[in-house]
Design a protein around this motif. Structure first.
Motif, PDB file in Angstrom:
ATOM      1  N   ASN A 286       0.826  -1.207   0.000  1.00  0.00           N
ATOM      2  CA  ASN A 286       0.000   0.000   0.000  1.00  0.00           C
ATOM      3  C   ASN A 286       0.859   1.254   0.000  1.00  0.00           C
ATOM      4  OD1 ASN A 286       0.988  -0.181   2.559  1.00  0.00           O
ATOM      5  ND2 ASN A 286      -0.928   0.341   3.569  1.00  0.00           N
ATOM      6  N   TYR A 322       0.292  -6.693   2.303  1.00  0.00           N
ATOM      7  CA  TYR A 322      -0.274  -5.524   2.952  1.00  0.00           C
ATOM      8  C   TYR A 322       0.083  -5.553   4.428  1.00  0.00           C
ATOM      9  CZ  TYR A 322      -2.669  -4.774  -1.347  1.00  0.00           C
ATOM     10  OH  TYR A 322      -2.922  -4.534  -2.662  1.00  0.00           O
ATOM     11  N   ARG A 395       2.070   7.381  -4.170  1.00  0.00           N
ATOM     12  CA  ARG A 395       1.080   6.307  -4.123  1.00  0.00           C
ATOM     13  C   ARG A 395       0.973   5.597  -5.460  1.00  0.00           C
ATOM     14  NH1 ARG A 395      -4.094   6.204  -1.000  1.00  0.00           N
ATOM     15  NH2 ARG A 395      -3.323   6.158   1.102  1.00  0.00           N
ATOM     16  N   LEU A 396       0.875   6.394  -6.486  1.00  0.00           N
ATOM     17  CA  LEU A 396       0.776   5.821  -7.821  1.00  0.00           C
ATOM     18  C   LEU A 396       2.009   4.990  -8.093  1.00  0.00           C
ATOM     19  CD1 LEU A 396      -0.371   5.543 -10.569  1.00  0.00           C
ATOM     20  CD2 LEU A 396       0.619   7.709 -11.187  1.00  0.00           C
ATOM     21  N   SER A 399       2.236   1.733  -5.963  1.00  0.00           N
ATOM     22  CA  SER A 399       1.271   0.695  -6.296  1.00  0.00           C
ATOM     23  C   SER A 399       1.518   0.180  -7.701  1.00  0.00           C
ATOM     24  CB  SER A 399      -0.149   1.204  -6.135  1.00  0.00           C
ATOM     25  OG  SER A 399      -0.215   2.538  -6.455  1.00  0.00           O
ATOM     26  N   ASN A 400       2.062   1.040  -8.565  1.00  0.00           N
ATOM     27  CA  ASN A 400       2.403   0.548  -9.896  1.00  0.00           C
ATOM     28  C   ASN A 400       3.527  -0.458  -9.841  1.00  0.00           C
ATOM     29  OD1 ASN A 400       0.981   1.164 -12.086  1.00  0.00           O
ATOM     30  ND2 ASN A 400       1.814   3.209 -12.323  1.00  0.00           N
ATOM     31  N   LYS A 403       2.302  -3.498  -8.340  1.00  0.00           N
ATOM     32  CA  LYS A 403       1.478  -4.237  -9.288  1.00  0.00           C
ATOM     33  C   LYS A 403       2.386  -5.068 -10.190  1.00  0.00           C
ATOM     34  CE  LYS A 403      -1.634  -2.924 -12.358  1.00  0.00           C
ATOM     35  NZ  LYS A 403      -2.328  -1.906 -13.132  1.00  0.00           N
TER      36      LYS A 403
ATOM     37  N   GLU B 179      -8.126 -11.405   2.258  1.00  0.00           N
ATOM     38  CA  GLU B 179      -7.068 -11.157   3.232  1.00  0.00           C
ATOM     39  C   GLU B 179      -7.270  -9.825   3.960  1.00  0.00           C
ATOM     40  OE1 GLU B 179      -3.197 -10.204   1.756  1.00  0.00           O
ATOM     41  OE2 GLU B 179      -3.861 -10.396  -0.305  1.00  0.00           O
ATOM     42  N   PHE B 180      -8.235  -9.061   3.527  1.00  0.00           N
ATOM     43  CA  PHE B 180      -8.501  -7.798   4.214  1.00  0.00           C
ATOM     44  C   PHE B 180      -9.539  -7.957   5.313  1.00  0.00           C
ATOM     45  CE2 PHE B 180      -6.437  -6.541   0.420  1.00  0.00           C
ATOM     46  CZ  PHE B 180      -5.797  -5.365   0.716  1.00  0.00           C
ATOM     47  N   PHE B 342      -8.829   1.580  -1.019  1.00  0.00           N
ATOM     48  CA  PHE B 342      -8.486   0.668  -2.099  1.00  0.00           C
ATOM     49  C   PHE B 342      -9.712   0.346  -2.920  1.00  0.00           C
ATOM     50  CE2 PHE B 342      -4.846  -0.937   0.561  1.00  0.00           C
ATOM     51  CZ  PHE B 342      -3.883  -0.508  -0.303  1.00  0.00           C
ATOM     52  N   SER B 351      -5.007   1.145  -5.825  1.00  0.00           N
ATOM     53  CA  SER B 351      -5.298   2.401  -5.160  1.00  0.00           C
ATOM     54  C   SER B 351      -5.957   3.296  -6.205  1.00  0.00           C
ATOM     55  CB  SER B 351      -4.020   3.006  -4.603  1.00  0.00           C
ATOM     56  OG  SER B 351      -3.201   3.450  -5.640  1.00  0.00           O
ATOM     57  N   SER B 353      -5.369   6.056  -7.548  1.00  0.00           N
ATOM     58  CA  SER B 353      -4.562   6.660  -8.613  1.00  0.00           C
ATOM     59  C   SER B 353      -4.178   5.643  -9.685  1.00  0.00           C
ATOM     60  CB  SER B 353      -3.329   7.322  -8.021  1.00  0.00           C
ATOM     61  OG  SER B 353      -2.771   6.529  -7.020  1.00  0.00           O
ATOM     62  N   VAL B 354      -4.081   4.387  -9.310  1.00  0.00           N
ATOM     63  CA  VAL B 354      -3.780   3.380 -10.328  1.00  0.00           C
ATOM     64  C   VAL B 354      -4.971   3.196 -11.264  1.00  0.00           C
ATOM     65  CG1 VAL B 354      -3.156   0.992 -10.725  1.00  0.00           C
ATOM     66  CG2 VAL B 354      -2.185   2.202  -8.813  1.00  0.00           C
TER      67      VAL B 354
END
Lengths: 417, 364
Positions: A286, A322, A395-396, A399-400, A403, B179-180, B342, B351, B353-354
């Motif tokens: 995260n 996470y 954040r972007l 998470s990118n 990913k 899992e959350f 999320f 997230s 922004s993704v």
């Protein structure tokens, strides 16, 4: 019993006793161990990749259990698993051509299928798509196959002759070992890659605050010094281990203006600081980070004064878990002797005197969790190589990367080893 | 009540959003005759409907064929998402089309998708589904070098697969979210979302111990329906009136909502009340999770609450309202990305922004 058992046990014992310190060293050793696992594993003629994956996975489970808080181990195991799958797919695709030839020669087994080459190609495609991150684009271009990708692996080329098989098995092993070598090289060079970024972030006459000691930060500051010359560094000592002292010595030795402060002085000094740069233990999915104890306070101070809080971390520290995952919420409790001298307080800590538990307890946790809101930027090494320096909002960014990492690991949906 | 659902070309009652009429039909309290209706709709073979339509339409390149009727046929299945219904309807346009070139087919499809979109401007997933499919048809390199017939069959095949994806998407989302959900947690849920229900159902099947707080979900009381479903699963559930959210927020560990649509900013458009729940959750530091399939990603960028096509819905106050009093009948609001933690999508846990990154890349 495979020959690598001894090596694995030895490393597990080391991890158990916390003899290996630092994510980079652990990552390196893990990669080296897995390389020997791959090279020592005897491979049958069929399903080589799955045998390899199975052995790496079982070793990985042991390693992770040995030190669950050292997340770099799991990350490297996932990377290696991904490498094996990738190499398997690329071998499968390169075999497509061979298959095509053998149809012309009239091989019975293959002719059962109407269009073997396109069949093999489509399997390869399926694997490829299962290896890369799911996206809307992929959903449209290449919808997930209706037939579930059954585990065929290299068994698709069963009809090859014997010596071919032999060379094939060596081929897969060879490629995998080569790829792991590259991975080890990457881990070794991650500090230098990150240090290349330094110029962009540190400017003349700035005041930098760092916390504790991190090799990545050291290299980063050193690289900045070579180009930018004068800037000041405040070093919070990072009690109770006080690794900051070591860093201060190293930096002063390089001729950098360094000032050591106590951890409690961070808030007092933060108003004079332009930039906070720290190294961390692990980066979570995260965007939050697991860092040496006391880091949360530094991050809060920086946030309060709107000072950028920059995290430098090699890609092996990026973890697709996470922070509420069980493995992660565990903190490591270190010996109380780092905090208190036992002699002075032994009267209060002795179980033999008095009744029940002694009145004095010492807690010495190792890690802090810093939530993603407090991290302004994450600098890592992976994009520099692709000459694609992404410096987007944290954040972007994370998470990118995560990913990508997640897909680097298992098939996209199960991120556990 | 579902039987009154109008299936005519024009929206007979402009006061009520068509989208919410469908929802009412799908999610309202189930009566036995409604069930029979739905069964009949599911049982009817889609191929028959298409051939009926096209044969009636005659030679004039499917002119008599109505994409909206087709869409309405598909829409009757309670488990089929609107976007998928739209894609299937567009697929049947291709099937019955007499076009001989790709360009012709494209124009025909464009027309059909436009008419679908304008038929119900309030449904975001309908628009998103049409857009996604159109993008595939018009912008995919995979179709370029094939001859027309194979390209056409490829398109049809793709449309078929989309239906499966939509079904799989819910399973994937449910799996990702497990899992959350930890033992002993309390989850606040707003509105009735099939994905959220699937998530909670999977968690219950995995023997997780959790409690659910359901908002009532005025005016169509979707929360009642959800609590009903959860009670069937033996999940401890408590109903709240919509205004009790802030009051109960301190016992909540996470907020779970579905979405009508996910927009380019990474925010969501969802049932009225989601925004205020997200605000309360943010101020009390509780995570807000959104479960949404990827075909709900829409090319919209609302700047504020009023910057959307309003979806209206009648509100029953129980007492007559004087004619001078105005009533806010909008059915949904926009929750900006900074209030979401999320999004669980079939593309992974993203997230906000993704999500916007994903959308921008797709339509770049």
């Amino acid at each position: 019993m495979p020959d690598y058992r001894g090596l694995v046990d030895e490393f597990v014992a080391k991890l158990n006793k916390r003899k290996v310190e630092g994510s980079q060293a652990t990552a390196r050793l893990t990669a080296e161990l897995l390389r020997s696992v791959v090279s020592l594993q005897k491979l049958p003629c069929k399903n080589q990749a799955s045998v390899l994956i199975e052995s790496v996975r079982s070793v990985g489970v042991q390693l992770i259990a040995a030190n669950p808080i050292e997340l770099a181990v799991g990350n490297i195991v996932r990377r290696v698993l991904h490498i094996i799958r990738e190499e398997d797919v690329s071998i499968l695709t390169s075999n497509t051509g061979d298959l095509n030839l053998s149809t012309e020669s009239g091989d019975e087994e293959i002719e059962q299928d109407n269009n073997p080459s396109s069949f093999a190609a489509s399997i390869a495609d399926i694997y490829r798509s299962s290896l890369c991150a799911p996206s809307l684009h992929a959903l449209l271009e290449d919808a997930p196959s209706t037939k579930a990708p059954c585990r065929i692996y290299t068994s698709g080329v069963d009809s090859e002759e014997k010596d071919d098989k032999h060379s094939l098995s060596r081929k897969l092993k060879h490629f995998v070992i080569e790829a792991i070598k590259t991975l080890i090289g990457d881990i070794d060079s991650c500090h230098d890659q990150i240090a290349q970024e330094a110029v962009e972030h540190i400017h003349q006459n700035e005041v930098i605050l760092t916390f504790g000691r991190s090799r990545t930060v050291l290299k980063f500051l050193r690289a900045a010094k070579e180009i930018k010359g004068s800037f000041k560094v405040f070093i919070a000592e990072g009690a109770p281990r006080c690794q900051g002292h070591v860093l201060a010595k190293e930096l002063a030795g390089q001729g950098l203006k360094s000032t050591v402060i106590g951890d409690a002085a961070v808030f007092a000094i933060i108003a004079r600081v332009n930039l906070v740069i720290v190294g961390v233990h692990a980066v979570m999915a995260n965007g939050g980070v697991i860092a040496p104890i006391g880091m949360h306070m530094v991050a809060l101070a920086a946030h309060k004064h709107a000072i950028p809080f920059v995290v430098v971390a090699g890609i092996h520290k990026l973890c697709p878990l996470y922070p509420h995952n069980q493995e992660v919420s565990l903190n490591e409790m270190r010996s109380p002797s780092e905090l208190l001298e036992f002699g002075k307080f032994s009267n209060f800590m002795d179980y033999s005197t008095g009744v029940g538990a002694p009145p004095l307890h010492v807690a010495n946790p190792t890690f802090d969790y810093v939530p993603p809101e407090l991290v302004s930027l994450l600098i890592t090494d992976v994009y520099c190589k692709e000459e694609e320096i992404l410096k987007l909002e944290n954040r972007l960014w994370t998470s990118n990367v995560v990913k990508k990492l997640v897909c680097l690991t298992e098939n996209a949906y199960s991120i556990h080893v | 009540m579902a039987t009154e659902n109008p299936h005519s070309q024009q929206n007979s009652n402009p006061q009520i959003s068509l989208y919410y009429q469908t929802r009412a039909a799908h999610h309202a309290v189930v009566t036995s005759d409604w069930l029979a209706q739905a069964q009949a709709a599911v049982g009817r073979h889609p191929e028959d409907a298409v051939s009926d339509n096209s044969s009636a339409g005659g030679e004039e390149s499917g002119n008599g064929f109505s994409v909206i009727d087709e869409f309405n046929n598909w829409r009757k299945q309670p488990d089929l998402a609107e976007a998928v219904a739209a894609i299937r309807a567009l697929a049947s346009v291709i099937r019955s089309s007499q076009a001989t070139t790709m360009m012709e087919l494209e124009i025909e499809l464009k027309k059909a998708s436009d008419s679908l979109k304008s038929w119900d401007t309030t449904s975001i997933s309908l628009t998103a589904g049409c857009d996604l499919f159109m993008r595939y048809v018009t912008r995919t390199s995979a179709l370029e070098y094939e001859d027309f017939n194979s390209a056409k069959s490829r398109l049809l095949e793709r449309a078929e697969r989309f239906g499966e994806i939509s079904y799989k998407a819910r399973k994937i989302i449910a799996m990702l979210s497990q899992e959350f959900i930890f033992d002993g947690c309390t989850i606040l849920v707003h509105g009735f979302s099939r994905v959220v229900l699937e998530v909670l159902r999977t968690a219950a099947q995995n023997k997780k111990l959790f409690r659910v707080l359901c908002t009532e979900g005025r005016p169509d009381r979707t929360g009642l329906r959800l609590s009903n479903e959860l009670a069937k699963l033996d999940v401890p559930v408590k109903l709240l009136i919509d205004s009790a959210v802030a009051y109960s927020m301190d016992e909540v560990d996470m907020v779970f909502v579905g979405a009508d649509g996910v927009v380019e900013s990474g925010g969501i458009i969802n049932m009225m009340g989601t925004y205020q729940i997200a605000l309360v959750a943010k101020s009390m530091n509780k995570p807000v999770y959104v479960a949404a399939e990827s075909y709900k990603f829409a090319r919209l960028y609302p700047l504020d609450q009023k910057d959307m096509v309003p979806a209206l819905r009648p509100i029953d106050f129980g007492v007559p309202i004087p004619s001078k009093v105005e009533v806010e009948t909008s059915a949904r609001d926009y929750t900006p990305p900074q209030y979401l933690t999320f999004l669980f999508t079939d593309l992974g846990v993203l997230s906000p922004s993704v999500v916007s990154d994903e959308l921008i890349q797709l339509y770049l």
